[in-house]
Write an enzyme that holds these catalytic residues in place. Structure first.
Site, PDB file in Angstrom:
ATOM      1  N   GLY A 134     -13.812   2.976   4.238  1.00  0.00           N
ATOM      2  CA  GLY A 134     -13.504   4.389   4.111  1.00  0.00           C
ATOM      3  C   GLY A 134     -13.606   4.810   2.655  1.00  0.00           C
ATOM      4  N   HIS A 182     -25.919   3.989  -3.702  1.00  0.00           N
ATOM      5  CA  HIS A 182     -25.765   5.443  -3.808  1.00  0.00           C
ATOM      6  C   HIS A 182     -27.086   6.192  -3.625  1.00  0.00           C
ATOM      7  CE1 HIS A 182     -22.157   4.022  -5.946  1.00  0.00           C
ATOM      8  NE2 HIS A 182     -21.613   5.116  -5.459  1.00  0.00           N
ATOM      9  N   GLU A 245     -13.515  18.818  -0.338  1.00  0.00           N
ATOM     10  CA  GLU A 245     -12.446  18.231   0.471  1.00  0.00           C
ATOM     11  C   GLU A 245     -11.176  18.057  -0.355  1.00  0.00           C
ATOM     12  OE1 GLU A 245     -13.090  14.247   2.152  1.00  0.00           O
ATOM     13  OE2 GLU A 245     -11.943  14.935   3.876  1.00  0.00           O
ATOM     14  N   ARG A 246     -11.331  17.555  -1.566  1.00  0.00           N
ATOM     15  CA  ARG A 246     -10.137  17.325  -2.406  1.00  0.00           C
ATOM     16  C   ARG A 246      -9.490  18.637  -2.804  1.00  0.00           C
ATOM     17  NH1 ARG A 246     -13.605  12.371  -4.655  1.00  0.00           N
ATOM     18  NH2 ARG A 246     -12.856  10.967  -3.032  1.00  0.00           N
TER      19      ARG A 246
HETATM   20  C1  LIG Z   1      -5.372  12.882   8.142  1.00  0.00           C
HETATM   21  C2  LIG Z   1      -6.707  12.210   7.923  1.00  0.00           C
HETATM   22  C3  LIG Z   1      -7.862  12.916   8.254  1.00  0.00           C
HETATM   23  C4  LIG Z   1      -9.103  12.297   8.094  1.00  0.00           C
HETATM   24  N1  LIG Z   1     -10.209  12.993   8.487  1.00  0.00           N
HETATM   25  C5  LIG Z   1     -11.414  12.398   8.374  1.00  0.00           C
HETATM   26  C6  LIG Z   1     -12.594  13.087   8.827  1.00  0.00           C
HETATM   27  O1  LIG Z   1     -12.533  14.198   9.345  1.00  0.00           O
HETATM   28  N2  LIG Z   1     -13.789  12.471   8.702  1.00  0.00           N
HETATM   29  C7  LIG Z   1     -13.898  11.223   8.157  1.00  0.00           C
HETATM   30  O2  LIG Z   1     -15.017  10.728   8.047  1.00  0.00           O
HETATM   31  N3  LIG Z   1     -12.802  10.522   7.740  1.00  0.00           N
HETATM   32  C8  LIG Z   1     -11.570  11.091   7.850  1.00  0.00           C
HETATM   33  N4  LIG Z   1     -10.454  10.402   7.447  1.00  0.00           N
HETATM   34  C9  LIG Z   1     -10.600   9.042   6.914  1.00  0.00           C
HETATM   35  C10 LIG Z   1     -10.341   9.017   5.416  1.00  0.00           C
HETATM   36  O3  LIG Z   1     -11.370   9.656   4.727  1.00  0.00           O
HETATM   37  C11 LIG Z   1     -10.177   7.550   5.029  1.00  0.00           C
HETATM   38  O4  LIG Z   1      -8.977   7.142   5.646  1.00  0.00           O
HETATM   39  C12 LIG Z   1     -10.069   7.371   3.545  1.00  0.00           C
HETATM   40  O5  LIG Z   1     -11.322   7.609   2.955  1.00  0.00           O
HETATM   41  C13 LIG Z   1      -9.548   5.993   3.163  1.00  0.00           C
HETATM   42  O6  LIG Z   1     -10.304   4.997   3.780  1.00  0.00           O
HETATM   43  P1  LIG Z   1      -9.619   3.818   4.623  1.00  0.00           P
HETATM   44  O7  LIG Z   1      -8.560   4.416   5.500  1.00  0.00           O
HETATM   45  O8  LIG Z   1     -10.739   3.054   5.303  1.00  0.00           O
HETATM   46  O9  LIG Z   1      -8.896   2.902   3.574  1.00  0.00           O
HETATM   47  P2  LIG Z   1      -9.540   1.702   2.725  1.00  0.00           P
HETATM   48  O10 LIG Z   1     -10.817   2.155   2.112  1.00  0.00           O
HETATM   49  O11 LIG Z   1      -9.579   0.479   3.600  1.00  0.00           O
HETATM   50  O12 LIG Z   1      -8.489   1.494   1.585  1.00  0.00           O
HETATM   51  C14 LIG Z   1      -7.214   0.856   1.810  1.00  0.00           C
HETATM   52  C15 LIG Z   1      -6.379   1.011   0.542  1.00  0.00           C
HETATM   53  O13 LIG Z   1      -7.041   0.346  -0.567  1.00  0.00           O
HETATM   54  C16 LIG Z   1      -7.191   1.248  -1.646  1.00  0.00           C
HETATM   55  N5  LIG Z   1      -8.443   1.028  -2.391  1.00  0.00           N
HETATM   56  C17 LIG Z   1      -9.677   0.791  -1.854  1.00  0.00           C
HETATM   57  N6  LIG Z   1     -10.582   0.674  -2.847  1.00  0.00           N
HETATM   58  C18 LIG Z   1      -9.913   0.854  -4.038  1.00  0.00           C
HETATM   59  C19 LIG Z   1     -10.298   0.872  -5.403  1.00  0.00           C
HETATM   60  N7  LIG Z   1     -11.559   0.653  -5.786  1.00  0.00           N
HETATM   61  N8  LIG Z   1      -9.332   1.096  -6.342  1.00  0.00           N
HETATM   62  C20 LIG Z   1      -8.032   1.315  -5.981  1.00  0.00           C
HETATM   63  N9  LIG Z   1      -7.613   1.298  -4.685  1.00  0.00           N
HETATM   64  C21 LIG Z   1      -8.542   1.071  -3.728  1.00  0.00           C
HETATM   65  C22 LIG Z   1      -7.244   2.622  -0.998  1.00  0.00           C
HETATM   66  O14 LIG Z   1      -6.867   3.609  -1.915  1.00  0.00           O
HETATM   67  C23 LIG Z   1      -6.239   2.479   0.140  1.00  0.00           C
HETATM   68  O15 LIG Z   1      -4.927   2.706  -0.265  1.00  0.00           O
HETATM   69  C24 LIG Z   1      -9.198  10.972   7.600  1.00  0.00           C
HETATM   70  C25 LIG Z   1      -8.030  10.262   7.262  1.00  0.00           C
HETATM   71  C26 LIG Z   1      -6.799  10.871   7.427  1.00  0.00           C
HETATM   72  C27 LIG Z   1      -5.579  10.068   7.082  1.00  0.00           C
END
Ligand SMILES: Cc1cc2nc3c(=O)[nH]c(=O)nc-3n(C[C@H](O)[C@H](O)[C@H](O)COP(=O)(O)OP(=O)(O)OC[C@H]3O[C@@H](n4cnc5c(N)ncnc54)[C@H](O)[C@@H]3O)c2cc1C
Length: 412
Positions: A134, A182, A245-246
């Site tokens: 994600g 990228h 988005e942000r």
């Molecule tokens: C309410 C909600 C709505 C959403 N809506 C959408 C949507 O409409 N479409 C869509 O595509 N997605 C959506 N998402 C998904 C969202 O974009 C992802 O949950 C988000 O990008 C984080 O990815 P992940 O959950 O896979 O966490 P991961 O990428 O697995 O990360 C897990 C943890 O590790 C940390 N981490 C990872 N890499 C690093 C780094 N390099 N440095 C520091 N920390 C790091 C992250 O910050 C996080 O805390 C939604 C999520 C939520 C909660």
């Protein structure tokens, strides 16, 4: 250019709303069910807004908007307070996907998706996240391959908010495996309908809602005009989308109309202060301290949104500054929800009496506060972005930079 002042506009919007929008019933506030009926209602309300001439206050006139400033958008928000509005269309349709189409879409795409959305005909969602990554958005492995005039999509997306109610998902896919991660991506508009090669499932959450969806693409054929931006330049489009988005998640978007999110279901108790009052705890010094903290966060959040949003629009802060709004939104949300739980005390787990509904909603909000630090990119990533792209601190090391994506180890 309009000659109507903000005050005149607000008065006109107020009169129109009284005439045309159904008022919210305080005893039976709108409950957003996860069903298609609710989405039809959102479309109907948006059609009313369009017909009333108030759709897309800050969108350009060529694509159905009014081309006005944020002062008019804010005035409209005040004018429609207390009426039912198509709040669910704000995120992601108006505040995220439509602006990115304005920036990167073709003329036809702008008319189809932006004007379509403002007219209440088109609802948009986002297909970014994948089960294997994600935060590492540039690592997507859903692939699109060219086949004559068409594209063939294969892969899997997840966490797409409310995609079941939408018409199109904007989807990031890999189109060149020999380029670094990228540089081999492209963006597409994927129609969400019953069709060969497309499956959508809904995901049930801890709160019992099922707003999230997952999608599977198996040789799904997309027409040539599904491509948004240039082939293999999808990262440019995605980066822009992440800024929107942000900004939107943080609460500073000029493209929303009316309240950004659905209002809480119980209008009696919306803030820690109101909860403390309704439980007769307003004189308790500990409660006062906690409520004061939450209030401080909320005030600062509002000020940050205003200042950072203005500075970004003036060019005084770079687009990645949107992460400041996004980060503070999560900090503020966590504090408010934690304070609500604190104030509710034991009632939070064993609600009873008149406040049961409010407190049950408070507990659901408490469980959902996690989402504020993940949705729209996590708070850790926001901190990385602020340090690297706003403050100019050294970039995080990445072993896969400049390596052909085919050679990058996949999975974790
Ligand atoms: C309410 C909600 C709505 C959403 N809506 C959408 C949507 O409409 N479409 C869509 O595509 N997605 C959506 N998402 C998904 C969202 O974009 C992802 O949950 C988000 O990008 C984080 O990815 P992940 O959950 O896979 O966490 P991961 O990428 O697995 O990360 C897990 C943890 O590790 C940390 N981490 C990872 N890499 C690093 C780094 N390099 N440095 C520091 N920390 C790091 C992250 O910050 C996080 O805390 C939604 C999520 C939520 C909660």
């Amino acid at each position: 250019m309009t000659t109507e002042t903000v005050e005149e506009f607000e008065a006109r919007a107020r009169a129109w709303a009284a005439e045309n929008l159904p008022p919210e019933d305080p005893d039976n506030p709108p409950h957003f069910e996860d069903d298609l009926e609710d989405w039809s209602r959102q479309r109907e309300l948006q059609k009313k807004v369009w017909e009333g001439g108030f759709a897309g206050i800050c969108f350009p006139q060529e694509y159905g908007g009014l081309g006005l400033s944020t002062a008019y958008q804010e005035a409209y928000g005040r004018a429609i307070h207390g009426y039912q509005t198509p709040t669910r269309l704000n995120l992601p349709t108006f505040a995220i996907v439509a602006p990115v189409i304005l920036d990167h879409g073709t003329e036809e795409q702008k008319q189809k998706y932006v004007r379509g959305a403002l007219m209440g005909d088109v609802i948009l969602s986002q297909f970014f996240s994948e089960p294997k990554g994600g935060s590492d958005l540039a690592g997507v492995i859903t692939r699109a391959e060219r086949d004559g005039d068409t594209w063939v999509l294969n892969g899997n997306k997840i966490w797409s908010t409310a995609a079941y109610g939408a018409d199109y998902g904007i989807c990031l896919a890999r189109t060149d495996w020999d380029a670094p991660k990228h540089r081999g991506l492209s963006m597409f508009m994927v129609p969400i309908k019953e069709q060969a090669g497309f499956t959508l499932n809904r995901i049930r959450m801890v709160t019992a809602d099922s707003d999230f969806c997952e999608e599977f693409f198996e040789d799904l054929v997309l027409p040539a005009d599904a491509l948004v931006g240039e082939v293999n330049d999808g990262w440019t489009v995605a980066s822009r989308q992440l800024v929107y988005e942000r900004t939107a998640v943080g609460g500073g978007s000029q493209y929303t109309q009316g309240p950004r999110m659905p209002r809480p279901q119980n209008h009696d108790v919306q803030s820690p202060a109101e909860l403390a009052k309704s439980l007769g705890k307003q004189d308790d010094p500990y409660v006062q301290d906690r409520v004061g903290l939450a209030h401080t966060y909320e005030v600062i959040h509002g000020q940050i949104n205003h200042r950072v949003g203005q500075a970004m629009r003036r060019g005084a802060l770079p687009p990645p500054a949107a992460s400041i709004m996004r980060l503070f939104h999560a900090e503020s949300m966590w504090t408010t929800r934690d304070v609500m739980m604190d104030v509710a005390g034991g009632l939070a787990v064993a609600p009873n009496g008149h406040y049961a509904g409010a407190i049950t909603n408070g507990v659901e909000d408490y469980l959902m506060r996690q989402s504020a630090s993940l949705g729209g990119g996590s708070t850790e990533m926001a901190r990385n972005l602020i340090s690297e792209r706003v403050l100019g601190m050294p970039r995080e090391y990445a072993a896969d930079r400049d390596v052909p994506f085919r050679e990058v180890r996949q999975g974790r």
